[in-house]
Scaffold this active site. Structure first.
Site: not given
Ligand code: NAD
Length: 360
Positions: A146, A195, A227, A251, A255
């Site tokens: 980001y 990852k 994942d 992020d 959620d």
């Protein structure tokens, strides 16, 4: 203890829920012999109305001078409010991004806790909800994809977009240290999510986390691919204590974790910098649909105040007293409208604040 707290009530339900959190803090002060000094600042729509901008430099300086910031929420109805006719850098949310940057808040903590009293709101299968869960998602907030260089350009006649994911070892080390420190205050387990089978930034992440882990022999730690973590969160959330991860993965996972608790009005959050300073706020927004009606659930904000006592002021006993008071109120079947179910007693925002303060 003498604590200086910058208070930003903000917009919508912000003033209502922060008012209840201050009520509970005042009860803690009285019972445990502390002094909480509040400096009230404007941010968001209310600052636009007074100053024409969502956050003034003076408000930033006063926030910096405090030990911690207690924030409600900012913003209004994005379709009807005149604040959203302004250019993006003048809208309420610009104030939030500006204060996070000015205060260098690189570590975001979002607890996801399923209260046994509210397990009916959990969207997972009953046998999973039955086991409960209590985890802390710890997300790096100022680095990664980001914040990396980005551009969209034509390459050989084809529109091409590039985003850059960069982390240096210092950025990883400081969030890892925070993660292990927080695990020491909890059940002493860290799951570091990356990852590393694909990304270089994840391989560096893993290496640095392993180095930091050596300084915390009491903490059990494991690595998990992102994942797999997304799957494990819905399959067996009880396995997690602290989930430590980079910005974008955090992020998405935070959620997902908040969704499985089923109740936004119960979710606290904190953003910390390298010192003990932190900004504490509910995970939800300003809920313009119920603002000014004394209907909002103040528990997320009251829990955020408890996090402030624990992480900025090291007042663990006082934080626990607030958390226990909330559990007691839920056990006694009091509910605000967002968490109401059959046979429970409906209370307003201010009544919920009174009930919790009385039980601290
Ligand atoms: P929202 O979280 O404000 O509301 C979503 C739904 O959840 C609404 O039905 C609302 O009534 C309910 N809700 C939220 N908090 C609640 C509480 N404490 N008690 C009971 N019900 C609650 O999200 P939204 O509607 O997408 O956004 C509204 C405004 O809030 C927008 O301007 C948005 O930009 C802003 N926002 C601010 C923050 C922040 O200040 N950190 C975060 C998210 C959204």
């Amino acid at each position: 203890m003498n604590c200086n707290i910058a208070v930003i009530k903000g917009d919508g339900i912000g003033p209502e829920v922060v008012g209840e959190a201050m009520k509970v803090l005042d009860k803690v002060a009285e019972k445990y012999g502390h002094t909480f000094n509040y400096d009230q600042l404007l941010m968001g729509g209310c600052s636009i109305d007074v100053h024409g901008i969502p956050l003034t430099d003076e408000a930033i300086e006063r926030a910096k001078a405090a030990d911690a910031v207690l924030l409600g929420s900012i913003g209004g109805n994005t379709s009807t409010s005149p604040w959203y006719k302004l250019p993006p850098d003048k809208r309420p949310e610009a104030g939030l991004l500006k204060i996070r940057k000015a205060l260098n808040l690189f570590a975001n903590l979002r607890p996801a806790l399923l209260y046994p009293q509210l397990k009916g709101a959990c969207p997972l299968k009953e046998e999973i909800a039955e086991r409960g869960f209590d985890m802390m998602i710890m997300r790096e907030l100022t680095g990664g994809l980001y914040f990396g260089a980005r551009e969209t350009k034509e390459v050989d006649g084809v529109m091409t977009a590039v985003d850059t994911l960069t982390y240096n070892e210092n950025e990883i080390r400081r969030i890892a240290i925070k993660g292990f420190d927080i695990a020491m205050k909890r059940r002493k387990k860290v799951t570091s999510v990356d990852k590393a089978n694909v990304l270089d930034s994840s391989r560096l992440w893993r290496k640095i986390v392993e180095e930091v882990a050596r300084d915390y022999p009491e903490v059990t730690y494991e690595h998990m691919l992102v994942d797999n973590c997304a799957m494990q969160l819905v399959k067996d959330p009880a396995q997690f204590d602290v989930v430590l991860t980079e910005n974008m993965f955090g992020d998405i996972l935070s959620d997902e974790a908040s969704m499985i608790t089923g109740s936004i009005g119960m979710l606290a959050s904190a953003s910390l910098n390298e010192t003990k300073f932190g900004m504490y706020e509910p995970s939800g927004g300003s809920a313009p649909d119920i603002a000014g009606q004394n209907k909002a659930n103040p528990i997320a904000t009251i829990l955020s105040a408890a996090m402030m006592l624990r992480f900025t002021f090291d007042l663990d006993k006082e934080a626990e007293a607030i958390e226990k008071a909330i559990i007691q109120v839920l056990d006694e079947n009091y509910r605000t409208i967002d968490i109401l179910s059959d046979g429970k007693q409906l209370v307003s925002c201010s009544e919920m604040g009174d009930l919790i303060a009385e039980r601290v």
